[in-house]
Design an enzyme around this catalytic site. Sequence first.
Site, PDB file in Angstrom:
ATOM      1  N   ARG A  82       0.790  -1.381  -0.131  1.00 43.80           N
ATOM      2  CA  ARG A  82       0.035  -0.192   0.196  1.00 43.80           C
ATOM      3  C   ARG A  82       1.098   1.753   0.173  1.00 43.80           C
ATOM      4  NH1 ARG A  82      -0.862   0.002   6.441  1.00 43.80           N
ATOM      5  NH2 ARG A  82       0.818  -1.164   6.729  1.00 43.80           N
ATOM      6  N   LYS A 133       2.018   6.294   0.899  1.00 43.21           N
ATOM      7  CA  LYS A 133       2.167   5.512   2.136  1.00 43.21           C
ATOM      8  C   LYS A 133       0.092   5.765   1.677  1.00 43.21           C
ATOM      9  CE  LYS A 133       1.602   2.979   6.419  1.00 43.21           C
ATOM     10  NZ  LYS A 133       2.536   2.513   7.320  1.00 43.21           N
ATOM     11  N   ASP A 137      -6.674  -3.808  -0.022  1.00 47.88           N
ATOM     12  CA  ASP A 137      -6.553  -2.616  -1.507  1.00 47.88           C
ATOM     13  C   ASP A 137      -5.216  -1.783  -1.334  1.00 47.88           C
ATOM     14  OD1 ASP A 137      -6.445  -1.204   1.194  1.00 47.88           O
ATOM     15  OD2 ASP A 137      -9.180  -0.826   1.198  1.00 47.88           O
ATOM     16  N   GLY A 138      -4.380  -1.321  -0.801  1.00 49.85           N
ATOM     17  CA  GLY A 138      -3.826  -0.288  -1.030  1.00 49.85           C
ATOM     18  C   GLY A 138      -3.479   0.244  -0.408  1.00 49.85           C
ATOM     19  N   ARG A 161       6.099   9.976   2.858  1.00 45.52           N
ATOM     20  CA  ARG A 161       7.623  10.071   4.175  1.00 45.52           C
ATOM     21  C   ARG A 161       8.015  10.559   3.052  1.00 45.52           C
ATOM     22  NH1 ARG A 161       6.354   4.364   7.054  1.00 45.52           N
ATOM     23  NH2 ARG A 161       7.212   3.017   5.055  1.00 45.52           N
ATOM     24  N   ASP A 209      10.604  -7.097   9.101  1.00 47.41           N
ATOM     25  CA  ASP A 209       9.963  -5.549   7.607  1.00 47.41           C
ATOM     26  C   ASP A 209       9.483  -4.471   8.283  1.00 47.41           C
ATOM     27  OD1 ASP A 209       7.497  -7.815   9.050  1.00 47.41           O
ATOM     28  OD2 ASP A 209       6.174  -5.957   7.343  1.00 47.41           O
TER      29      ASP A 209
HETATM   30  P1  AMP Z   1       3.120  -3.654   7.961  1.00 48.22           P
HETATM   31  O1  AMP Z   1       3.136  -4.768   9.745  1.00 48.22           O
HETATM   32  O2  AMP Z   1       1.687  -2.775   8.932  1.00 48.22           O
HETATM   33  O3  AMP Z   1       3.580  -2.303   7.207  1.00 48.22           O
HETATM   34  O4  AMP Z   1       1.880  -4.608   6.512  1.00 48.22           O
HETATM   35  C1  AMP Z   1       2.614  -5.750   6.643  1.00 48.22           C
HETATM   36  C2  AMP Z   1       2.606  -5.502   4.791  1.00 48.22           C
HETATM   37  O5  AMP Z   1       1.175  -6.129   4.585  1.00 48.22           O
HETATM   38  C3  AMP Z   1       3.499  -5.242   4.110  1.00 48.22           C
HETATM   39  O6  AMP Z   1       3.900  -5.671   3.637  1.00 48.22           O
HETATM   40  C4  AMP Z   1       2.212  -4.266   3.403  1.00 48.22           C
HETATM   41  O7  AMP Z   1       2.370  -3.694   2.229  1.00 48.22           O
HETATM   42  C5  AMP Z   1       0.950  -4.563   3.624  1.00 48.22           C
HETATM   43  N1  AMP Z   1       0.280  -4.483   3.448  1.00 48.22           N
HETATM   44  C6  AMP Z   1      -0.837  -3.843   5.168  1.00 48.22           C
HETATM   45  N2  AMP Z   1      -1.971  -3.106   4.877  1.00 48.22           N
HETATM   46  C7  AMP Z   1      -2.088  -3.257   3.360  1.00 48.22           C
HETATM   47  C8  AMP Z   1      -2.992  -3.188   2.657  1.00 48.22           C
HETATM   48  N3  AMP Z   1      -4.269  -2.244   2.740  1.00 48.22           N
HETATM   49  N4  AMP Z   1      -3.233  -2.983   1.155  1.00 48.22           N
HETATM   50  C9  AMP Z   1      -1.740  -4.156   0.947  1.00 48.22           C
HETATM   51  N5  AMP Z   1      -1.054  -4.484   1.648  1.00 48.22           N
HETATM   52  C10 AMP Z   1      -1.296  -4.036   2.867  1.00 48.22           C
HETATM   53 MG    MG Z   2       5.691  -2.177   7.183  1.00 47.28          MG
END
Ligand code: AMP
Ligand code: MG
Length: 489
Positions: free
Chosen positions: A94, A114, A126-127, A177, A253
Amino acid sequence: MPWCGVILPLEHSYAQLPERFYARLSAKPGPLPQLIAVNAELARTLGIDPDSLKSPEALTLLGGRSYPETLQPIAMAYAGHQFGGFSPQLGDGRALLLGEIVNAAGQRYDVHIKGSGRTPYSRNGDGKAALGPVLREYLVSEAMHQLGVPTTRALAALSTGETVHREEAFPGGLIVRVAASHIRVGTFEFFSSRHDHEALQLLTSYAIARHAPHLLDEPEPIARWLEWVIAKQAQLIAHWLSLGFIHGVMNTDNCAVSGETIDYGPCAFMDEFHPQCVFSAIDQQARYSWGNQPSIGHWNMTRFAETLLPLLADEPSQAHDIAKSALATFGEIFHRHYLRLFRAKFGISADTTDDDSAAWIKSSLGMMADQRMDFTRFFRVLTRHAEAAEDRRIIDHFSFPDTAQPWLDDWKSKHDPALIEEMKQHNPVRIPRNHRIEAVIQAAYQGYFSPFEEAITALRNPYQEIEEFSHWEQAPLAHERVWQTFCGT
Ligand code: AMP
Ligand code: MG
């Protein structure tokens, strides 16, 4: 679009790496986003005219509606250990990397967006991002910067005009960002888990050249790089602890090799102190509690060291030895910084041995937890007490006032009055408290952004007493208290 180079003179060094490092993205149709905030001070330090970010051309670009031919937006590929379990395929799902900007001092920064919509790494997502978490990341990351903690920074917040569906429907948002880079431990894991040593070598060379170029002259640059990343991470986590900050989702990550705090999701500054304090609704096992962050930092660094094994030495046992001795430095560096920061917070002299200081700090933090003290407030009240010992209001911060005097006497025997300035510089007056951020978000959802603007101003110069913002010092009242935070973007 000749204007693009004028608004954001972007370069694309990461996009020069092989195609398997990322997915290239193209523009998508949709409404133009509306600007909520531009960080003029940050824009200027990057050599960007803040007003140029307000133009329709800039909104076209930041909203991903149209890109000039020379621009190469990408979604970066990465993997990651999430709550201990390995996901071999994550990546910017996203978000996108618009490009890099090099400031007048020659420092290169990623410009990253983001909430920018689906990418090949979105899986079922949904990105998109809801506006609330965008404002949250803006405020908390800027507050972290003002507090002196290495962090990604917020260049702009925008509303997309779209609706984002989570457990409810929310207005959509975008955050622009800026980071030293978005290379994560998970980026190394992506290639390591695929046994792609060629890519690992390229990524390592790129990351060293970008973050620690001085190491390229060393006889063993990769071993030194491992130590460098470990040292940055150990210092970062000591800094978080000293401010009562809980990242909440310190998966590999979300662990940047630059040593910056990245990915503000369910993070929080503690109000009432407890070492096992957790806010994140998804952290059921308290893996990422305040006090567990140093062990998690070491755990993440162990995963990082594992990715470098094939590059550290030809002989596996030799590579293991190098990795082991680098990892052994984490604890020592963490403790050194933790001690320095907490000695400064309590204003206690460094004459006492490290072991004695560490034991005293531990027992004093235990006292603070037993007394259910507000972490930030107590340290600042102690600072005021140190400045004017007759100020007895400190007693009000003890739940059991009988125990206050013995502790204060003990503290006084260790306190060095020459350290008052140190105390002032390590004990913030204002932090982005959860209940205040929540109020900002709720107002924004009603269309009122003045609380958001007030928050930006209040969180600037956080170590300075400013009468106008004294309400920002208060701990939440019982009904205001936020118990849980959510990923939610
Ligand atoms: P985070 O730990 O919240 O940074 O996210 C973990 C993974 O989930 C990353 O690869 C993000 O890009 C993916 N991600 C989180 N929310 C979404 C979203 N709404 N749509 C697509 N990918 C998401
Ligand atoms: Mg992350």
